[in-house]
Design a protein around this motif. Structure first.
Motif, PDB file in Angstrom:
ATOM      1  N   LEU A   1       2.985   1.758  -3.231  1.00  0.00           N
ATOM      2  CA  LEU A   1       2.147   1.991  -4.405  1.00  0.00           C
ATOM      3  C   LEU A   1       1.513   3.374  -4.399  1.00  0.00           C
ATOM      4  CD1 LEU A   1       0.144  -1.254  -5.320  1.00  0.00           C
ATOM      5  CD2 LEU A   1       1.883  -0.054  -6.662  1.00  0.00           C
ATOM      6  N   GLU A   2       1.048   3.810  -3.240  1.00  0.00           N
ATOM      7  CA  GLU A   2       0.408   5.122  -3.177  1.00  0.00           C
ATOM      8  C   GLU A   2       1.378   6.234  -3.565  1.00  0.00           C
ATOM      9  OE1 GLU A   2      -3.192   4.413   0.061  1.00  0.00           O
ATOM     10  OE2 GLU A   2      -1.290   5.247   0.762  1.00  0.00           O
ATOM     11  N   GLU A   3       2.637   6.107  -3.161  1.00  0.00           N
ATOM     12  CA  GLU A   3       3.624   7.129  -3.543  1.00  0.00           C
ATOM     13  C   GLU A   3       3.941   7.042  -5.030  1.00  0.00           C
ATOM     14  OE1 GLU A   3       8.219   8.429  -2.514  1.00  0.00           O
ATOM     15  OE2 GLU A   3       6.944   7.660  -0.900  1.00  0.00           O
TER      16      GLU A   3
ATOM     17  N   THR B   1      -6.427   8.657 -13.398  1.00  0.00           N
ATOM     18  CA  THR B   1      -6.684   8.582 -11.963  1.00  0.00           C
ATOM     19  C   THR B   1      -6.573   7.117 -11.568  1.00  0.00           C
ATOM     20  OG1 THR B   1      -8.200  10.464 -11.991  1.00  0.00           O
ATOM     21  CG2 THR B   1      -8.354   8.962 -10.112  1.00  0.00           C
TER      22      THR B   1
ATOM     23  N   GLN C   1       2.032   5.922  -7.406  1.00  0.00           N
ATOM     24  CA  GLN C   1       0.868   6.373  -8.171  1.00  0.00           C
ATOM     25  C   GLN C   1       0.756   7.895  -8.168  1.00  0.00           C
ATOM     26  OE1 GLN C   1      -2.148   4.121  -6.192  1.00  0.00           O
ATOM     27  NE2 GLN C   1      -1.612   2.227  -7.232  1.00  0.00           N
ATOM     28  N   LYS C   2       1.066   8.502  -7.044  1.00  0.00           N
ATOM     29  CA  LYS C   2       1.024   9.959  -6.946  1.00  0.00           C
ATOM     30  C   LYS C   2       2.039  10.572  -7.930  1.00  0.00           C
ATOM     31  CE  LYS C   2       0.425  11.496  -2.825  1.00  0.00           C
ATOM     32  NZ  LYS C   2       0.672  11.880  -1.406  1.00  0.00           N
TER      33      LYS C   2
ATOM     34  N   GLN D   1       0.794  -1.229   0.000  1.00  0.00           N
ATOM     35  CA  GLN D   1       0.000   0.000   0.000  1.00  0.00           C
ATOM     36  C   GLN D   1       0.831   1.285   0.000  1.00  0.00           C
ATOM     37  OE1 GLN D   1      -3.220   0.110   2.810  1.00  0.00           O
ATOM     38  NE2 GLN D   1      -3.548   2.300   2.590  1.00  0.00           N
ATOM     39  N   ASP D   2       1.747   1.436   0.942  1.00  0.00           N
ATOM     40  CA  ASP D   2       2.479   2.700   1.075  1.00  0.00           C
ATOM     41  C   ASP D   2       3.347   2.987  -0.144  1.00  0.00           C
ATOM     42  OD1 ASP D   2       2.041   3.613   4.111  1.00  0.00           O
ATOM     43  OD2 ASP D   2       2.180   1.438   4.017  1.00  0.00           O
TER      44      ASP D   2
ATOM     45  N   GLN E   1      -7.199   4.291  -8.715  1.00  0.00           N
ATOM     46  CA  GLN E   1      -7.860   3.951  -7.459  1.00  0.00           C
ATOM     47  C   GLN E   1      -7.439   2.540  -7.057  1.00  0.00           C
ATOM     48  OE1 GLN E   1     -12.086   4.259  -8.129  1.00  0.00           O
ATOM     49  NE2 GLN E   1     -12.235   2.296  -9.183  1.00  0.00           N
ATOM     50  N   ASP E   2      -7.260   2.343  -5.763  1.00  0.00           N
ATOM     51  CA  ASP E   2      -6.733   1.079  -5.273  1.00  0.00           C
ATOM     52  C   ASP E   2      -7.784   0.249  -4.552  1.00  0.00           C
ATOM     53  OD1 ASP E   2      -3.841   1.445  -5.914  1.00  0.00           O
ATOM     54  OD2 ASP E   2      -4.085   3.161  -4.594  1.00  0.00           O
TER      55      ASP E   2
ATOM     56  N   GLU F   1       0.653  10.137 -11.568  1.00  0.00           N
ATOM     57  CA  GLU F   1      -0.465  11.022 -11.904  1.00  0.00           C
ATOM     58  C   GLU F   1      -0.011  12.463 -12.167  1.00  0.00           C
ATOM     59  OE1 GLU F   1      -4.100   8.734  -9.516  1.00  0.00           O
ATOM     60  OE2 GLU F   1      -3.088  10.449  -8.602  1.00  0.00           O
TER      61      GLU F   1
END
Length: 260
Positions: free
Chosen positions: A48-50, A63, A52-53, A45-46, A65-66, A56
């Motif tokens: 991937l979120e970085e 966009t 993806q940011k 999670q952590d 979404q996970d 984008e």
């Protein structure tokens, strides 16, 4: 005559500029807005979120979404037709099931990163556990459900290899995913927990007291694939490729992952 020529030139310039702006606007309008759904192991999670940011920022029409969870649960969701464009699994067997069933094409899949299994205890608690060697001294141990949580399956392998499983299995509190296991340890509801190294590193409330040796469990590999039923194959393939770049890999490594 000069005045007429000047007016004509000005009019032509204005027309060309307007046409250029119109073409530019048209090109921008043609770049459709797309939302990609990534079903991914909770342990990623952590990172991937970085990633993806960052993605984008340079792909304004995308966009992401996970859908985070245990790889087993996510695999079942995709098998049952749940909408997903990419699957990032923490277990090869769960991923391979989708390949075998035709939900993910082999050509659209690859191994991306690896991980390690560690033993953690509450950072500020008085847990009796100092290593795997004295895990039997604990009253409660958190572990992901082995049937659906890869970290739990790897953990069970290690505990069995270390001849500990039969001695502690009645003390185990099962979690639906690795993040829930981490939460049990953070809150002091258990004396120790078995999680991925990447999860342990992002928490300030636990400490690593031991690491499972690589020869005590199957290789930990995270495969990535494009779901065959995606309606956005082009965009999914572009993000799939990006996750394998040096830029993305630096973020993965920052969170404790290793190259596959």
């Amino acid at each position: 005559m000069f005045k007429k020529y000047s007016i004509l030139t000005t009019a032509l310039t204005v027309f060309l500029l307007a046409a250029g702006c119109s073409a530019s606007q048209s090109s921008s309008d043609n770049e459709k807005e797309v939302t990609l759904t990534v079903s991914a192991a909770a342990s990623a999670q952590d990172a991937l979120e970085e990633i993806q940011k960052n993605y984008e920022k340079t792909h304004h029409n995308i966009t992401i979404q996970d859908n985070f969870g245990s790889s087993g649960a996510l695999q079942k969701q995709i098998s049952q037709g749940a909408g997903a464009d990419l699957f990032f699994s923490a277990a090869e067997d769960k991923f391979q099931k989708l390949v075998d069933d035709g939900d993910i094409a082999k050509k659209d899949s690859t191994d991306v990163v690896g991980n390690e299994i560690v033993l953690v205890v509450p950072k500020d608690g008085d847990s009796p556990v100092k290593s795997f060697d004295n895990l039997t001294d604990s009253e409660k141990i958190a572990l992901g459900t082995p049937e659906s949580v890869p970290a739990g399956a790897y953990g069970k392998e290690s505990l069995t290899k270390l001849s500990l499983w039969n001695k502690i299995k009645d003390k185990i509190v099962y979690g639906k995913d690795v993040r829930q296991v981490l939460s049990y340890v953070e809150t002091g509801n258990v004396d120790a927990g078995v999680v991925y190294k990447t999860d342990a590193l992002i928490s300030k409330k636990v400490k690593i007291v031991d690491e499972a040796k690589a020869d005590t469990h199957s290789p930990i590999v995270y495969p990535l694939g494009i779901v065959k039923d995606t309606k956005h194959h082009k965009e999914a393939k572009e993000f799939y490729d990006y996750l394998q770049t040096d830029e993305a890999m630096k973020v993965f490594e920052k969170y404790g992952f290793t190259a596959a």
